[in-house]
Design an enzyme around this catalytic site. Structure first.
Site, mmCIF file in Angstrom:
data_model
loop_
_atom_site.group_PDB
_atom_site.id
_atom_site.type_symbol
_atom_site.label_atom_id
_atom_site.label_comp_id
_atom_site.label_asym_id
_atom_site.label_seq_id
_atom_site.Cartn_x
_atom_site.Cartn_y
_atom_site.Cartn_z
ATOM 1 N N HIS A 206 0.725 36.367 90.341
ATOM 2 C CA HIS A 206 1.571 36.533 91.544
ATOM 3 C C HIS A 206 2.271 37.885 91.406
ATOM 4 O O HIS A 206 3.249 38.006 90.670
ATOM 5 C CB HIS A 206 2.570 35.367 91.571
ATOM 6 N N HIS A 208 4.182 41.188 92.826
ATOM 7 C CA HIS A 208 4.902 41.963 93.848
ATOM 8 C C HIS A 208 4.556 43.432 93.614
ATOM 9 O O HIS A 208 4.303 43.858 92.485
ATOM 10 C CB HIS A 208 6.405 41.683 93.757
ATOM 11 N N CYS A 239 12.133 38.912 97.064
ATOM 12 C CA CYS A 239 12.918 37.748 96.651
ATOM 13 C C CYS A 239 14.403 38.068 96.843
ATOM 14 O O CYS A 239 14.871 39.103 96.370
ATOM 15 C CB CYS A 239 12.634 37.392 95.198
ATOM 16 N N ASN A 248 4.894 40.903 98.252
ATOM 17 C CA ASN A 248 3.754 40.628 97.398
ATOM 18 C C ASN A 248 2.678 41.653 97.733
ATOM 19 O O ASN A 248 2.693 42.268 98.794
ATOM 20 C CB ASN A 248 3.190 39.235 97.705
HETATM 21 P P1 HMG Z 1 23.191 24.338 93.798
HETATM 22 O O1 HMG Z 1 24.292 24.883 94.635
HETATM 23 O O2 HMG Z 1 23.323 24.443 92.310
HETATM 24 O O3 HMG Z 1 22.837 22.836 94.196
HETATM 25 O O4 HMG Z 1 21.844 25.050 94.252
HETATM 26 P P2 HMG Z 1 23.663 21.518 94.141
HETATM 27 O O5 HMG Z 1 22.712 20.454 93.743
HETATM 28 O O6 HMG Z 1 24.943 21.714 93.391
HETATM 29 O O7 HMG Z 1 24.010 21.294 95.701
HETATM 30 C C1 HMG Z 1 24.849 22.172 96.424
HETATM 31 C C2 HMG Z 1 24.586 22.016 97.920
HETATM 32 O O8 HMG Z 1 23.224 22.373 98.209
HETATM 33 C C3 HMG Z 1 24.759 20.608 98.427
HETATM 34 O O9 HMG Z 1 25.155 20.701 99.790
HETATM 35 C C4 HMG Z 1 23.363 20.050 98.372
HETATM 36 O O10 HMG Z 1 23.154 18.993 99.275
HETATM 37 C C5 HMG Z 1 22.553 21.262 98.806
HETATM 38 P P3 HMG Z 1 26.712 20.643 100.244
HETATM 39 O O11 HMG Z 1 27.191 19.347 99.687
HETATM 40 O O12 HMG Z 1 27.378 21.840 99.605
HETATM 41 O O13 HMG Z 1 26.618 20.723 101.723
HETATM 42 N N1 HMG Z 1 21.178 21.217 98.309
HETATM 43 C C6 HMG Z 1 20.082 21.322 99.085
HETATM 44 N N2 HMG Z 1 19.939 21.499 100.419
HETATM 45 C C7 HMG Z 1 18.672 21.583 100.892
HETATM 46 N N3 HMG Z 1 17.580 21.502 100.118
HETATM 47 C C8 HMG Z 1 17.688 21.336 98.792
HETATM 48 C C9 HMG Z 1 18.986 21.239 98.226
HETATM 49 N N4 HMG Z 1 19.435 21.070 96.975
HETATM 50 C C10 HMG Z 1 20.772 21.045 97.030
HETATM 51 N N5 HMG Z 1 16.583 21.266 98.032
HETATM 52 C C11 HMG Z 1 19.489 25.140 94.532
HETATM 53 C C12 HMG Z 1 20.624 24.786 93.609
HETATM 54 C C13 HMG Z 1 18.203 25.130 93.752
HETATM 55 C C14 HMG Z 1 19.409 24.118 95.654
HETATM 56 C C15 HMG Z 1 19.768 26.539 95.129
HETATM 57 O O14 HMG Z 1 20.024 27.408 94.083
HETATM 58 C C16 HMG Z 1 18.669 27.054 95.977
HETATM 59 O O15 HMG Z 1 18.333 26.506 97.030
HETATM 60 N N6 HMG Z 1 18.066 28.188 95.592
HETATM 61 C C17 HMG Z 1 17.023 28.811 96.385
HETATM 62 C C18 HMG Z 1 16.132 29.565 95.492
HETATM 63 C C19 HMG Z 1 14.976 30.172 96.283
HETATM 64 O O16 HMG Z 1 14.478 29.615 97.235
HETATM 65 N N7 HMG Z 1 14.563 31.382 95.828
HETATM 66 C C20 HMG Z 1 13.453 32.042 96.394
HETATM 67 C C21 HMG Z 1 12.157 31.363 96.033
HETATM 68 S S1 HMG Z 1 11.638 31.659 94.363
HETATM 69 C C22 HMG Z 1 10.747 33.162 94.449
HETATM 70 O O17 HMG Z 1 10.752 33.798 95.466
HETATM 71 C C23 HMG Z 1 9.914 33.582 93.263
HETATM 72 C C24 HMG Z 1 8.428 33.281 93.443
HETATM 73 O O18 HMG Z 1 7.926 33.919 94.610
HETATM 74 C C25 HMG Z 1 7.648 33.781 92.220
HETATM 75 C C26 HMG Z 1 7.988 35.215 91.823
HETATM 76 O O19 HMG Z 1 7.895 36.129 92.659
HETATM 77 O O20 HMG Z 1 8.334 35.381 90.668
HETATM 78 C C27 HMG Z 1 8.156 31.794 93.584
HETATM 79 MG MG MG Z 2 7.386 35.968 94.739
#
Ligand code: HMG
Ligand code: MG
Length: 297
Positions: A206, A208, A239, A248
């Site tokens: 993967h 970028h 990201c 990417n």
């Molecule tokens: P957190 O704040 O630690 O979670 O986030 P929490 O469990 O303490 O919950 C806090 C709040 O988030 C709560 O809501 C939960 O209900 C809500 P509130 O009570 O405050 O209203 N919550 C959610 N809502 C919707 N869907 C969920 C969810 N989980 C908790 N699944 C968490 C932890 C992982 C959720 C947060 O950090 C997060 O969403 N991060 C997003 C990360 C992301 O999407 N990054 C980009 C993708 S990864 C990438 O791009 C790399 C990749 O392409 C490979 C590469 O390039 O290397 C894959």
């Molecule tokens: Mg990526």
């Protein structure tokens, strides 16, 4: 001895769009996904079930899954960082999810707000629930060739996280050069080290393209026997938790490379270019694929 067939995992609707600040309608995301399946992509990562506070652009993923025209034989995937996200994905009818970890502690904290070990703990109930629903799970490891916060990342650390993901039931692990700092030599070393105890048909690349090295890194990976690559139509993406990371590698450009090597993919270049051009017009952005730009000149 290059692979005879390569599978491209199209991450444009997810990785490509997740970082866009402007709202993109559900209809445009659905259209992009349908255009990509029509172009012959067999795997499309459609969206993410993550916190909308963290990644607002992915908030409408359930609606996108409800709107797409499911083409037989195509896998439509979604990112799920925890059980809450997994349950939302199941509710939306998703049949394949991906869990995502990192090889660097600092990136893990910034991206998913927990340590690497905690993230792996969180994935266990996701894996169990997935098994009982007959849902397949792909794994990601980020920062495999460098971290925006920690710099160098050891291939052994990547191997350790990848092994854990496979041991808990992921059928494949995609190694992400999140910030695009990798080079061909480092890429070969990475797959050589990780490939010591993980079969290469369980690994994907993967890349970028931040430093313009992605195609070279893909060629280096092919030489190491890797036959699955993630890419994004029109080179969309970045990201939100990796400052400066660009899109990417463009799917069109990877396809051009593979076509030139006589490696089969089943993808139609003209339809792919049209899909990329259409979403770039929606976004009001220049096309990030060199091949698409050359063909239109
Ligand atoms: P957190 O704040 O630690 O979670 O986030 P929490 O469990 O303490 O919950 C806090 C709040 O988030 C709560 O809501 C939960 O209900 C809500 P509130 O009570 O405050 O209203 N919550 C959610 N809502 C919707 N869907 C969920 C969810 N989980 C908790 N699944 C968490 C932890 C992982 C959720 C947060 O950090 C997060 O969403 N991060 C997003 C990360 C992301 O999407 N990054 C980009 C993708 S990864 C990438 O791009 C790399 C990749 O392409 C490979 C590469 O390039 O290397 C894959
Ligand atoms: Mg990526």
């Amino acid at each position: 001895n290059l692979p005879q067939h390569v599978r491209l995992v199209e991450v444009g609707p997810r990785d490509g769009l997740q970082n866009e600040k402007q709202p993109i309608s559900v209809a445009d995301k659905v259209r992009l996904t349908d255009d990509l399946s029509a172009a012959g992509l067999s795997y499309i990562e459609v969206g993410s079930f993550v916190s909308p506070k963290w990644v607002p652009q992915m908030a409408g993923s359930a609606e996108v899954f409800a709107g797409i025209q499911y083409k037989p034989g195509v896998v439509y995937g979604a990112l799920t960082p925890n059980l809450k996200g997994f349950e939302a994905a199941v509710e939306a009818g998703v049949k394949e999810v991906a869990v995502f970890a990192a090889a660097s502690e600092a990136f893990s904290q910034r991206n998913i707000n927990c340590s690497i070990a905690e993230s792996l703990e969180r994935f266990i109930p996701v894996m169990e629930a997935a098994k009982s629903h007959g849902i397949t799970v792909r794994g990601y490891v980020s920062c495999v060739l460098g971290c925006p916060y920690e710099g160098e990342v050891a291939p052994e650390q990547v191997a350790a996280v990848a092994r854990e993901l496979l041991a808990m039931g992921c059928y494949e692990v995609s190694l992400g050069d999140t910030i695009g700092t990798g080079t061909a030599g480092k890429t070969r070393t990475l797959f050589e080290v990780v490939g010591r105890d993980i079969p290469r048909d369980k690994l994907a690349g993967h890349f970028h393209d931040t430093y313009g090295q992605a195609l070279a890194n893909i060629y280096a990976s092919l030489l190491e026997g890797i036959a699955v690559f993630d890419s994004s139509v029109a080179g969309l993406g970045g990201c939100p938790y990796a400052k400066g990371a660009t899109g990417n590698v463009a799917t069109e450009d990877v396809l051009y490379l593979l076509n030139g090597l006589g490696i089969a993919t089943g993808i139609d270049m003209d339809k792919l270019i049209a899909a990329g051009q259409r979403i770039c017009e929606v976004l009001g952005k220049p096309n990030g694929s060199r091949v698409a730009r050359a063909r239109q000149a």
